[in-house]
Write an enzyme that holds these catalytic residues in place. Structure first.
Site, PDB file in Angstrom:
ATOM      1  N   ASP A 120      -4.900   0.636   8.471  1.00  0.00           N
ATOM      2  CA  ASP A 120      -4.696   0.426   7.032  1.00  0.00           C
ATOM      3  C   ASP A 120      -5.420  -0.805   6.493  1.00  0.00           C
ATOM      4  O   ASP A 120      -5.473  -1.006   5.278  1.00  0.00           O
ATOM      5  CB  ASP A 120      -3.198   0.221   6.745  1.00  0.00           C
ATOM      6  CG  ASP A 120      -2.439   1.532   6.704  1.00  0.00           C
ATOM      7  OD1 ASP A 120      -3.066   2.578   6.450  1.00  0.00           O
ATOM      8  OD2 ASP A 120      -1.213   1.488   6.912  1.00  0.00           O
ATOM      9  N   LYS A 179       0.871  -1.190   0.000  1.00  0.00           N
ATOM     10  CA  LYS A 179       0.000   0.000   0.000  1.00  0.00           C
ATOM     11  C   LYS A 179       0.898   1.227   0.000  1.00  0.00           C
ATOM     12  O   LYS A 179       1.846   1.306   0.777  1.00  0.00           O
ATOM     13  CB  LYS A 179      -0.862  -0.027   1.263  1.00  0.00           C
ATOM     14  CG  LYS A 179      -1.540   1.276   1.592  1.00  0.00           C
ATOM     15  CD  LYS A 179      -1.354   1.732   3.040  1.00  0.00           C
ATOM     16  CE  LYS A 179       0.021   2.193   3.384  1.00  0.00           C
ATOM     17  NZ  LYS A 179       0.159   3.000   4.599  1.00  0.00           N
TER      18      LYS A 179
HETATM   19  O1  C5P Z   1      -3.736   1.081  13.264  1.00  0.00           O
HETATM   20  P1  C5P Z   1      -2.254   0.929  13.233  1.00  0.00           P
HETATM   21  O2  C5P Z   1      -1.772  -0.324  13.877  1.00  0.00           O
HETATM   22  O3  C5P Z   1      -1.666   1.175  11.912  1.00  0.00           O
HETATM   23  O4  C5P Z   1      -1.769   2.143  14.128  1.00  0.00           O
HETATM   24  C1  C5P Z   1      -0.608   2.107  14.895  1.00  0.00           C
HETATM   25  C2  C5P Z   1      -0.625   3.319  15.806  1.00  0.00           C
HETATM   26  O5  C5P Z   1      -0.515   4.511  15.029  1.00  0.00           O
HETATM   27  C3  C5P Z   1      -1.874   3.509  16.619  1.00  0.00           C
HETATM   28  O6  C5P Z   1      -1.826   2.782  17.811  1.00  0.00           O
HETATM   29  C4  C5P Z   1      -1.870   5.008  16.872  1.00  0.00           C
HETATM   30  O7  C5P Z   1      -0.968   5.328  17.900  1.00  0.00           O
HETATM   31  C5  C5P Z   1      -1.292   5.553  15.585  1.00  0.00           C
HETATM   32  N1  C5P Z   1      -2.352   5.949  14.638  1.00  0.00           N
HETATM   33  C6  C5P Z   1      -3.002   7.164  14.837  1.00  0.00           C
HETATM   34  N2  C5P Z   1      -3.972   7.537  13.945  1.00  0.00           N
HETATM   35  C7  C5P Z   1      -4.305   6.769  12.903  1.00  0.00           C
HETATM   36  C8  C5P Z   1      -3.640   5.543  12.682  1.00  0.00           C
HETATM   37  C9  C5P Z   1      -2.669   5.160  13.577  1.00  0.00           C
HETATM   38  O8  C5P Z   1      -2.720   7.885  15.780  1.00  0.00           O
HETATM   39  N3  C5P Z   1      -5.257   7.178  12.064  1.00  0.00           N
END
Ligand code: C5P
Length: 264
Positions: A120, A10
């Site tokens: 994602d 991605k």
């Molecule tokens: O959802 P993912 O595992 O990719 O996200 C990892 C971390 O990134 C989350 O725990 C959060 O701290 C941060 N994040 C965020 N806002 C988003 C996506 C991720 O703050 N939209």
């Protein structure tokens, strides 16, 4: 015998951070595309769930319930053997684990978006060019994007996403324009941003070297970081030029992961 599935990388062509929710998650507005480069998974139904991981980036990938591919199988209510050929660097801003989880959910016909597994995962499950907003749950397909020819570079550093977000000073940035262009996508893309570039560079200054090396390649039309990094890309007018430039980068920076691919 098993079912082979492809889990494409991605790429965020642009990623604007437009706010922060009360629970700490950030609001995004991003144009996401998928590469013809990715992990390859094979699923074989069986009584128990297990995972084996091979390939260039297998090192450090968990083979138990910590792997989000495992968690995706649980959501789909499926058991069996999952074999993952890890061709993509992980913790790299190109969806690594999310792509694997989404590919499993899709292959198993799960209706769940996978949002619980990571921001994602829903767009990876969608699998096509899309504008992504909210914290990743709003997906609007984008249909008129031309085929794009890219060089992807990762300097083999890992950037933890939560740390990148926490280094971001300005959370309330302008959203993407309301409409996408009908022509001259490069000009439109150049006017957008990845708001996570500067915080990622703070954590891993080598990302600035990658962006600079890509910017200096003759014929590049756009250079940017994807996601929370550290993978960056340069876009070119055709595959031949991208290949020549990738070869040059491999010579000058033998420690970097350099691949060519197309996005659509
Ligand atoms: O959802 P993912 O595992 O990719 O996200 C990892 C971390 O990134 C989350 O725990 C959060 O701290 C941060 N994040 C965020 N806002 C988003 C996506 C991720 O703050 N939209």
């Amino acid at each position: 015998m098993g079912v082979e599935i492809f889990a494409p990388a991605k790429i965020n062509l642009c990623l604007h951070v437009t706010g922060q929710r009360g629970d700490g998650y950030h609001l995004l507005d991003s144009l996401v595309v998928f590469a013809d480069l990715g992990d390859v998974l094979v699923l074989r139904e069986g009584a128990e769930l297990d995972i084996n991981v091979a390939g260039k980036f297998a090192h450090g990938v968990p083979t138990d319930s910590r792997n989000i591919a495992w968690q995706a199988a649980l959501i789909a209510g499926w058991t069996g053997h999952i074999s993952i050929e890890k061709n993509l660097p992980h913790g790299a801003g190109i969806g690594g684990g999310s792509a694997d989880a989404a590919a499993i959910l899709s292959a198993l016909g799960a209706t769940d978006s996978g949002a619980v597994l990571g921001a994602d995962v829903p767009v990876c499950k969608h699998g096509g060019a899309a504008r992504v907003s909210g914290i990743g749950e709003h997906i609007e397909p984008v249909r008129n994007l031309p085929k794009l020819f890219a060089v992807l570079v990762n300097p083999n550093v890992h950037v933890p996403t939560p740390r990148v977000f926490s280094e971001l000073d300005q959370k309330n940035n302008a959203a993407l324009p309301g409409d996408f262009p009908t022509r001259d996508w490069f000009a439109w893309l150049s006017a957008q941003r990845n708001d996570l570039e500067q915080p990622a560079i703070m954590l891993q200054p080598v990302i600035e070297d990658v962006l600079k090396a890509l910017s200096e390649l003759p014929g590049q039309r756009l250079v940017r970081m994807s996601g929370s990094g550290a993978t960056c890309f340069a876009l070119f007018d055709n595959a031949g030029l991208a290949e020549i430039m990738a070869r040059e980068l491999r010579d000058t920076h033998p420690g970097w992961w350099v691949e060519t691919c197309t996005f659509n």
